[in-house]
Structure formats: C-alpha cells, structure tokens
Scaffold this motif. Structure first.
Motif, PDB file in Angstrom:
ATOM      1  N   SER A   1      -2.590  -1.786   6.431  1.00 57.94           N
ATOM      2  CA  SER A   1      -1.720  -2.912   5.198  1.00 57.94           C
ATOM      3  C   SER A   1      -0.931  -4.047   5.935  1.00 57.94           C
ATOM      4  O   SER A   1      -0.556  -4.860   5.519  1.00 57.94           O
TER       5      SER A   1
ATOM      6  N   VAL B   1       1.175  -1.414  -0.025  1.00 56.79           N
ATOM      7  CA  VAL B   1      -0.350  -0.422   0.227  1.00 56.79           C
ATOM      8  C   VAL B   1       0.833   1.155   0.059  1.00 56.79           C
ATOM      9  O   VAL B   1       1.734   1.477   0.495  1.00 56.79           O
TER      10      VAL B   1
ATOM     11  N   TYR C   1      -8.972  -4.958   3.497  1.00 55.80           N
ATOM     12  CA  TYR C   1      -8.019  -4.036   4.705  1.00 55.80           C
ATOM     13  C   TYR C   1      -9.246  -3.785   4.914  1.00 55.80           C
ATOM     14  O   TYR C   1      -9.895  -2.744   4.401  1.00 55.80           O
TER      15      TYR C   1
END
Length: 192
Positions: free
Chosen positions: A141, A11, A111
């Motif tokens: 993340s 991420v 997520y």
C-alpha cells in the motif's frame, strides 16, 4: 483539471489472510457538482498473461456528488481461488481500484499484492497443492501507481469540458505522491 480528485486511499486489514474481504477507505474531493454517480471498481488480476482470470470483486455507485470532501469504505469479497490458476495464487499480482464517470474511467490506482504462506516451513517447502487457508496476502500500500485519464465530466456543455481520454500511453501516471512513476506491469497499464 479533473472534477474529482482522490485525496487518500487507506488499505485496511493489511496484511491479511487470502480469504479475508478487502477494505479500502477512500477519500476524495469533488470540485464541481456532478449529475450522475461515480462508479468505483476493485479488480483482482488473476494472471499477468491472461485477463480471463481477472475478477471484478466489487462495483459500487456513489452519489449524488456535490462540491465537497467525501470518504467511504469500499469492502469487497476476496477473489475466488477456484478461478485462479494454481501456479498464479502464490507470488505477486496486481489489484486495481478504478473510478469512472458516465462510463469513462478517469483514475486507476494499482497495487502490487504479494501472496505467500504465513508459515515459514510452507514457504521453504511449498506443498504441491496450494493450501489456501495458509496463504497470506500483503498489499504493498505504500507504493501505489496512480494513472489519471482526462475525461469530459460535463458532456452537456459540449466541447467546453475536458477532452476525451487519449490512448493509454498518454495517461499521466504517478507513484501516488504526484511524482511520475515507472509503469506497472503491462497488464496493470491496460487496466485489464
């Protein structure tokens, strides 16, 4: 065994302002050549109770897919705050990254996302109307929930390929490290 395996998802730009585009660097391996493209989607869950508030942020086709390792950056616009109920903007929600082949989803990475004000005073005394420019999102993340679904990557081979996906309660869900994980919120499990 799946013909495609995600090896890493990073991420990027996290945490960031709510209005900043999302960026994910996706690495995957293909173990057998595929005739068609892979479809990657990023979905923002706008409400845990009502899927009509979900927003498809991006859908891209990636291919051709031959045997080998691949990496690309998926960038998506942020969700449109006007399409999210005011009471659902601040707090925890879910972001879903999915991949499908021939219309069959075979992996979903979920997520948790925490949206809160970037200013301590606003966190302690939130205004009656959300000030979206002051909202920061934080994608958790380090704790993705990965769900894999068996699909037939080679339907032209008839029954010699993988089976059709079982009902969602038979999906293999892990914490991103291959370890079985506790299920996500009901909405994340359904991928809606």
């Amino acid at each position: 065994m799946s013909a495609v395996s995600i090896t890493n998802v990073a991420v990027l730009d996290n945490p960031a302002s709510f209005l900043t585009p999302f960026q994910f660097e996706i690495s995957y391996e293909c173990l057998t050549p595929l005739k068609e493209d892979l479809e990657w989607k990023l979905i923002y869950v706008g409400s845990a109770e009502d899927e009509t508030y979900d927003q498809l942020l991006e859908s891209v086709l990636v291919g051709p897919v031959n045997v080998g390792n691949y990496r690309f950056v998926l960038q998506a616009d942020p969700p449109d705050p006007s399409k999210i109920r005011e009471e659902d903007i601040i707090g925890v929600t879910v972001l879903l990254l999915t991949c499908s082949y021939l219309g069959q989803e075979f992996i979903r990475v979920g997520y948790y996302v925490n949206n809160d004000y970037d200013d301590e005073q606003l966190r302690e005394e939130p205004p009656t109307k959300v000030i979206i420019d002051k909202v920061q999102r934080n994608i958790l993340s380090d704790k993705p929930r990965v769900t894999k679904f068996p699909i037939n990557f080679h339907p032209e081979n008839g029954e010699s390929g993988e089976q059709q996906p079982p009902p969602p309660d038979h999906a293999a869900e892990t914490d991103g490290n291959g370890v079985p994980a506790a299920s996500l919120e009901h909405r994340a499990e359904q991928g809606t």
